[in-house]
Design a protein around this motif. Structure first.
Motif, PDB file in Angstrom:
ATOM      1  N   LEU A 192      -2.935   5.278  -3.748  1.00  0.00           N
ATOM      2  CA  LEU A 192      -3.822   5.575  -2.537  1.00  0.00           C
ATOM      3  C   LEU A 192      -3.315   5.233  -1.363  1.00  0.00           C
ATOM      4  N   LYS A 193      -1.977   4.879  -1.398  1.00  0.00           N
ATOM      5  CA  LYS A 193      -1.252   4.295   0.199  1.00  0.00           C
ATOM      6  C   LYS A 193      -1.258   5.595   0.995  1.00  0.00           C
ATOM      7  N   ASP A 194      -0.772   6.625   0.524  1.00  0.00           N
ATOM      8  CA  ASP A 194      -0.342   7.748   1.392  1.00  0.00           C
ATOM      9  C   ASP A 194      -1.937   8.220   2.095  1.00  0.00           C
ATOM     10  N   THR A 195      -2.924   8.567   1.569  1.00  0.00           N
ATOM     11  CA  THR A 195      -4.280   8.907   1.551  1.00  0.00           C
ATOM     12  C   THR A 195      -4.741   8.214   2.560  1.00  0.00           C
ATOM     13  N   MET A 196      -4.670   6.761   2.348  1.00  0.00           N
ATOM     14  CA  MET A 196      -5.269   5.730   3.356  1.00  0.00           C
ATOM     15  C   MET A 196      -4.612   5.559   4.508  1.00  0.00           C
TER      16      MET A 196
END
Length: 234
Positions: A192-196
């Motif tokens: 989820l890191k890139d999206t968040m």
């Protein structure tokens, strides 16, 4: 035509032609690209699909101001069009086609920050134009305009992430960076890191611009008129 307008138009046309040539090139070679690269050292078909989609989106996006002017008689200021075109060039051609997202550190995050700022500026321009007396009897306060611009920008950022998710789901691409370059799937917060991060930096960009425009509108700075859309009356 003034020299400044000629320069702006030349840059925009150059960027538009770049997208067209890139899209044609990608469309031709996409059939000759391997589906999977076992050595993970070269781009595969999914990468070229992303590039082609982005170039097509870039072409469509650059046509929008022309459609607004011809169909609805909405004039977008030249400087705004220039910034808009340069942003698309950096995001699509440099970012995707020339791999700046992988070569230049934080290229993606800088662009997402700028996109949030641009969406807020666009929203501010639209609502302040419509807020004029000849278009409405209401008179929105500066804080309402700023909040609307911020929320509008966040909504567009979310819609972009939905587009990335949908594209990854249907075409098996990796726009949301849920997998490493060697194909290993990430899990939990790592996935989820890139999206968040994209949503967070986009929100910060929108917040900063919304605050600047709020202060400018509240104290009636004249430079605001230079970025507003103009609706030509019949």
């Amino acid at each position: 035509m003034s020299k400044r307008i000629f320069c702006i138009r030349s840059i925009v046309i150059f960027i538009f032609i770049t997208f067209i040539i890139s899209a044609i090139y990608l469309f031709v070679i996409i059939e000759f690209v391997p589906l999977v690269d076992e050595k993970f050292s070269a781009r595969v078909k999914g990468d070229y699909v992303i590039m082609l989609l982005q170039c097509i989106l870039g072409i469509v996006a650059m046509v929008i101001p022309v459609i607004l002017k011809k169909r609805w008689h909405i004039h977008v200021p030249p400087k705004m069009i220039l910034v808009y075109a340069i942003f698309l060039y950096c995001a699509i051609y440099l970012g995707e086609v020339q791999s700046f997202y992988y070569i230049v550190p934080y290229w993606d995050k800088v662009l997402h920050t700028l996109s949030g700022a641009m969406f807020a500026a666009l929203s501010f321009s639209v609502i302040t134009t419509l807020n004029k007396k000849q278009y409405t009897s209401a008179n929105l306060s500066p804080i309402i305009v700023a909040v609307f611009a911020f929320c509008f920008a966040i909504t567009l950022e979310v819609l972009w992430e939905i587009y990335e998710f949908t594209t990854d789901l249907i075409l098996k691409t990796n726009m949301q960076k849920y997998a490493l370059s060697n194909g290993v799937l990430l899990v939990g917060q790592a996935a989820l890191k890139d999206t968040m991060q994209d949503l967070i930096v986009g929100s910060l960009g929108a917040l900063i611009i919304s605050l600047i425009f709020y202060i400018s509108l509240k104290y009636k700075k004249s430079w605001i008129d230079k970025i507003q859309l103009k609706i030509n009356e019949f």
